[in-house]
Design an enzyme around this catalytic site. Sequence first.
Site, PDB file in Angstrom:
ATOM      1  N   SER A 256       1.071  -1.116  -0.276  1.00  0.00           N
ATOM      2  CA  SER A 256      -0.347  -0.252  -0.062  1.00  0.00           C
ATOM      3  C   SER A 256       0.402   1.525   0.225  1.00  0.00           C
ATOM      4  O   SER A 256       2.297   0.728   0.413  1.00  0.00           O
ATOM      5  CB  SER A 256      -0.866  -0.541   1.303  1.00  0.00           C
ATOM      6  OG  SER A 256       0.187   0.570   2.668  1.00  0.00           O
ATOM      7  N   LYS A 257      -0.044   2.199  -0.053  1.00  0.00           N
ATOM      8  CA  LYS A 257       0.994   3.690  -0.724  1.00  0.00           C
ATOM      9  C   LYS A 257       1.459   4.273   1.136  1.00  0.00           C
ATOM     10  O   LYS A 257       2.421   4.850   0.880  1.00  0.00           O
ATOM     11  CB  LYS A 257       0.237   4.913  -0.962  1.00  0.00           C
ATOM     12  CG  LYS A 257       0.512   6.381  -1.478  1.00  0.00           C
ATOM     13  CD  LYS A 257       0.098   6.784  -2.213  1.00  0.00           C
ATOM     14  CE  LYS A 257       0.561   7.924  -3.042  1.00  0.00           C
ATOM     15  NZ  LYS A 257       1.829   7.755  -3.698  1.00  0.00           N
ATOM     16  N   ARG A 258       0.768   3.363   1.907  1.00  0.00           N
ATOM     17  CA  ARG A 258       1.069   3.999   3.465  1.00  0.00           C
ATOM     18  C   ARG A 258       2.686   3.594   3.547  1.00  0.00           C
ATOM     19  O   ARG A 258       3.230   4.302   4.698  1.00  0.00           O
ATOM     20  CB  ARG A 258       0.340   3.585   4.335  1.00  0.00           C
ATOM     21  CG  ARG A 258      -0.903   3.983   4.730  1.00  0.00           C
ATOM     22  CD  ARG A 258      -1.083   3.512   5.627  1.00  0.00           C
ATOM     23  NE  ARG A 258      -1.734   2.277   5.839  1.00  0.00           N
ATOM     24  CZ  ARG A 258      -2.500   1.535   5.202  1.00  0.00           C
ATOM     25  NH1 ARG A 258      -4.016   2.167   4.439  1.00  0.00           N
ATOM     26  NH2 ARG A 258      -3.081   0.210   4.916  1.00  0.00           N
ATOM     27  N   GLN A 259       3.256   2.710   3.001  1.00  0.00           N
ATOM     28  CA  GLN A 259       4.613   2.387   3.322  1.00  0.00           C
ATOM     29  C   GLN A 259       5.657   2.450   1.949  1.00  0.00           C
ATOM     30  O   GLN A 259       6.858   2.008   2.073  1.00  0.00           O
ATOM     31  CB  GLN A 259       4.663   1.111   3.753  1.00  0.00           C
ATOM     32  CG  GLN A 259       3.522   0.715   4.812  1.00  0.00           C
ATOM     33  CD  GLN A 259       4.064  -1.025   5.482  1.00  0.00           C
ATOM     34  OE1 GLN A 259       5.706  -1.250   4.919  1.00  0.00           O
ATOM     35  NE2 GLN A 259       3.586  -1.294   6.033  1.00  0.00           N
ATOM     36  N   GLY A 260       5.382   2.725   1.190  1.00  0.00           N
ATOM     37  CA  GLY A 260       6.279   2.907   0.493  1.00  0.00           C
ATOM     38  C   GLY A 260       4.882   3.836  -1.367  1.00  0.00           C
ATOM     39  O   GLY A 260       3.851   3.765  -1.572  1.00  0.00           O
TER      40      GLY A 260
END
Length: 486
Positions: A256-260
Amino acid sequence: MINHNVRVRFAPSPTGYLHVGGLRTALYNYLFAKSNNGQFILRIEDTDRNRYVEGAVENLINSLKWCGLNFDEGPDTGGNYGPYMQSQRLEIYKQYADELIQKGYAYYCFCTQERLEALREEQQKLKLPQAKYDKHCLNLSKEEIENNLNENIPYVIRLNVKPDQTVVVEDVIRGRVEFDSSVIDDQVLIKSDGYPTYHLANIVDDHLMKVTHVIRGEEWLPSVPKHALLYDAFGWERPVFAHLPLLLNPDKSKLSKRQGDVAVEDYRNKGYLKDALINFVALLGWNAGDDKEFYYLDELVEKFSLERVNKAGAVFNIEKLNWLNEEHLRKRSNEEILEMLKLEIRQSDYKDKIFPDHYLMNIIIAMKERVSFVKEYITKSPYFFEEPKEYDSVSLTKNWKPDTSEHLKKFTEAINSISDPSKEAFEKALTNTAEELNIGKGKLIHPLRLALSGQSTGPGMYDLLYILGKEESVKRIITAIKNISA
């Protein structure tokens, strides 16, 4: 047989950017098609108008083309089975939904949102394993249905799922998968706005476009029994299914975008080569059965098979992507890198400066084994584009001694007398100076590097001197002596 030739499709929704998971799905479809002399189709599934993002279709197409995944049929290329935008096929879906109603495999549902919410709350209180529609409108008489339609009461069309059946699906990657129809909801096929849901549009389009293999992400596996029931209801042959493993963060959570970064355009903007990104994404869930990790697209086409795709989730390892980018960059010819570097310079702080091709080529030769990205020719060696503004403090303390200035002045005298400033001439000048001063060459090399570049590491000293040239080198040495000794 659906079709004599393999036909596959990548069918994204235009909700923003192309996710790397979407790229992996597109790539596997492309590789499977090309390895079997088949067709690769792009179809835009834009029936969810609430999530539609302006410009997303163009972004998807541009990202695919940048990656080299050229489709044989699609919105901007045409083909014999268009239109390839689902929003342009609404009449087709309504026609097939009506056919299902006539056969008893679908029905009109006039339930209000309030009733559906009350039903859901009641089922949750009863702690039923799954919230499902209760088939209330299946029992409406023909007259009631006609009256409701005549009065323009909003409706949806639902799939009529028969309970107590076992739906069996064969999947290339997962083998035989069985589903109990009793836990399958009466899926909405046509929404109240007249647009189809994914499930109906997907099945109708795959059939009409003669898609032979459906290769998509694991997240669609729970929808497969609904799709299988629809194929059976229409009396159509099912395509071959292959559901790809999830992409995972290093902590094994879903990517997911939360981690990169997860968008293809993010990696493009950061300077990753398309060859490296494609190579990396291909290995997220597939291998050829050996330990080879470096591939070009044509090699992947030659090696790819669905049977070698793993069931387990694939971890997105950014270090591996960086390594592959480095390897692919090193395989590029110096001439190719030159053009990329010139483009990078035009987008940098040095865009107003003029650097001759032969000068840039020398930088490429000197730095090629030291960079992973084209931009690093600039960021790792800014001293080739401007003289240093400051000097590495650790190296300064360690290598700049009270007699260093005099040593470097002596060296400038030696190189000023060079008539042909080659690497060999610079090396000879430094060796002779060290001998005259009766010191080790290191006592010249370390402070000299600092004076020329401001850094303690970089390409070979004689490469550095040769690229900068005699006049620029002398100028920088004198400047360093003045600034550091002050």
